[in-house]
Write a protein that holds these residues in place. Structure first.
Motif, short mmCIF file in Angstrom:
data_model
loop_
_atom_site.label_atom_id
_atom_site.label_comp_id
_atom_site.label_asym_id
_atom_site.label_seq_id
_atom_site.Cartn_x
_atom_site.Cartn_y
_atom_site.Cartn_z
N ASN A 154 -11.21 -0.28 -8.76
CA ASN A 154 -10.10 -0.93 -8.05
C ASN A 154 -9.14 0.14 -7.52
N ILE A 155 -8.55 -0.14 -6.35
CA ILE A 155 -7.61 0.80 -5.75
C ILE A 155 -6.66 0.01 -4.86
N SER A 156 -5.46 0.50 -4.66
CA SER A 156 -4.50 -0.22 -3.82
C SER A 156 -4.56 0.28 -2.38
N LYS A 157 -4.05 -0.53 -1.48
CA LYS A 157 -3.94 -0.14 -0.07
C LYS A 157 -3.17 1.17 0.05
N GLU A 158 -2.07 1.27 -0.68
CA GLU A 158 -1.20 2.45 -0.60
C GLU A 158 -1.95 3.71 -1.04
N GLU A 159 -2.75 3.59 -2.11
CA GLU A 159 -3.53 4.74 -2.60
C GLU A 159 -4.61 5.14 -1.59
N ILE A 160 -5.26 4.15 -1.00
CA ILE A 160 -6.32 4.43 -0.01
C ILE A 160 -5.75 5.26 1.14
N ILE A 161 -4.59 4.84 1.64
CA ILE A 161 -3.98 5.54 2.78
C ILE A 161 -3.43 6.90 2.36
N ALA A 162 -2.76 6.94 1.20
CA ALA A 162 -2.16 8.19 0.72
C ALA A 162 -3.23 9.26 0.44
N GLN A 163 -4.37 8.84 -0.07
CA GLN A 163 -5.44 9.79 -0.39
C GLN A 163 -6.30 10.14 0.83
#
Length: 317
Positions: A154-163
């Motif tokens: 699982n991952i958040s939208k914010e983490e996907i974009i930040a990474q």
């Protein structure tokens, strides 16, 4: 028992490589096209189970083809042809390393986490006091990273974009497409007396465009409830009558298997495999609205090879 296809080893014209997934075998043709074969393998808890399910590959492939065609007006997709009941040929895209999971109801793994006290899923806050199989006020998107092996995370939208896994622009396009696809899929399910509970979509990029890839709205990627009796069962706290792969997971859980170290897959008898096959065919007939016509199950490998070669000869000119 009918024959099953659990392994392929083709050598098609122009073939560059082959990827054996949990369920599908994907052949790269000239770095431009993909031949995706839906085998009869079945997986649960990220483990490929030891026996194949008769006609499962055909069911998955034909449901996916139906929905890819039915949503092509709202989202561009990879499909070019279905030369065989178990095969789709389409455009090769650069896949995003994220699966877009959208949930209309609190059930399955989300419910298991919620029941254990979790109130935030992939960055989405969940209200207190919800019950199993309750409808969310609005569908929620809970993406996962796409793993080559082992468990997706699982991952958040914010983490996907930040990474930098996916750009902000592409991710937001995938979000829009995910909601539009879920709405269309829900409408089509409702017409057949079903509820599309949750599902996942995969996207890739080709020529600068975000494109829908892989299968959609199949029992391997989606969960369906029957509309009739849903409210009554929910109010009584009873399990929903459903068409999805969850019944296989539940059977495994009941036999003390959840894919953890040291656990053994329970025996899959021919009778059990046939019962799973019947459930897959039942879903096909409900969601597609047509009688399932089993493909000839004589020499499946020769049939696929013949059909794919003829298709590639037509496309690759």
């Amino acid at each position: 028992m009918s024959k099953t296809l659990t392994r392929t080893d083709f050598n098609f014209p122009g073939q560059k490589s082959v990827y054996h997934g949990k369920v599908r075998d994907v052949y790269d043709i000239n770095d431009d096209l993909l031949v995706m074969i839906a085998t009869d393998r079945i997986s649960a808890f990220d483990v490929i189970l030891p026996k194949g399910i008769p006609f499962k590959g055909q069911v998955l492939n034909q449901i996916a083809a139906t929905f890819l065609d039915a949503t092509a007006d709202i989202v561009p997709n990879w499909k070019l042809a279905t030369p065989d009941p178990m095969v789709t040929v389409g455009l090769k895209c650069e896949g995003f390393r994220v699966e877009m999971i959208i949930r209309g109801y609190l059930t399955g793994s989300a419910w298991r986490e919620y029941a254990a006290g979790c109130r935030e899923l992939c960055g989405v806050k969940l209200p207190d006091g919800m019950r199993e199989n309750e409808k969310f006020p609005e569908p929620i998107i809970t993406p996962t990273t796409k793993a080559d092996a082992g468990h997706d995370e699982n991952i958040s939208k914010e983490e996907i974009i930040a990474q930098g896994i996916v750009s902000k622009e592409d991710y937001e396009q995938m979000e829009r497409y995910t909601r539009a696809l879920f709405e269309r899929g829900s409408q089509m399910a409702a017409e057949k007396g079903l509820i599309l509970v949750d599902t996942k979509y995969e996207f890739g990029k080709r020529d600068g465009k975000v494109i829908l890839i892989d299968e959609i709205h199949t029992p391997d990627s989606s969960r369906y409830f029957y509309s009739e009796g849903y409210q009554e069962r929910f109010e009584k706290g009873e399990p929903q009558k459903q068409l999805s792969k969850e019944f296989v997971r539940q059977w495994l859980i009941d036999h003390d298997f959840m894919g953890k170290a040291g656990q053994t897959v329970p025996e899959m008898t021919d009778e059990y495999c046939q019962s799973v096959s019947a459930r897959y065919i039942e879903l096909y007939e409900h969601i597609v609205g047509k009688k399932f016509v089993p493909a000839e199950d004589g020499d499946i490998v020769s049939r696929i090879e013949r059909n794919v070669n003829a298709c590639l000869q037509e496309i690759v000119k």
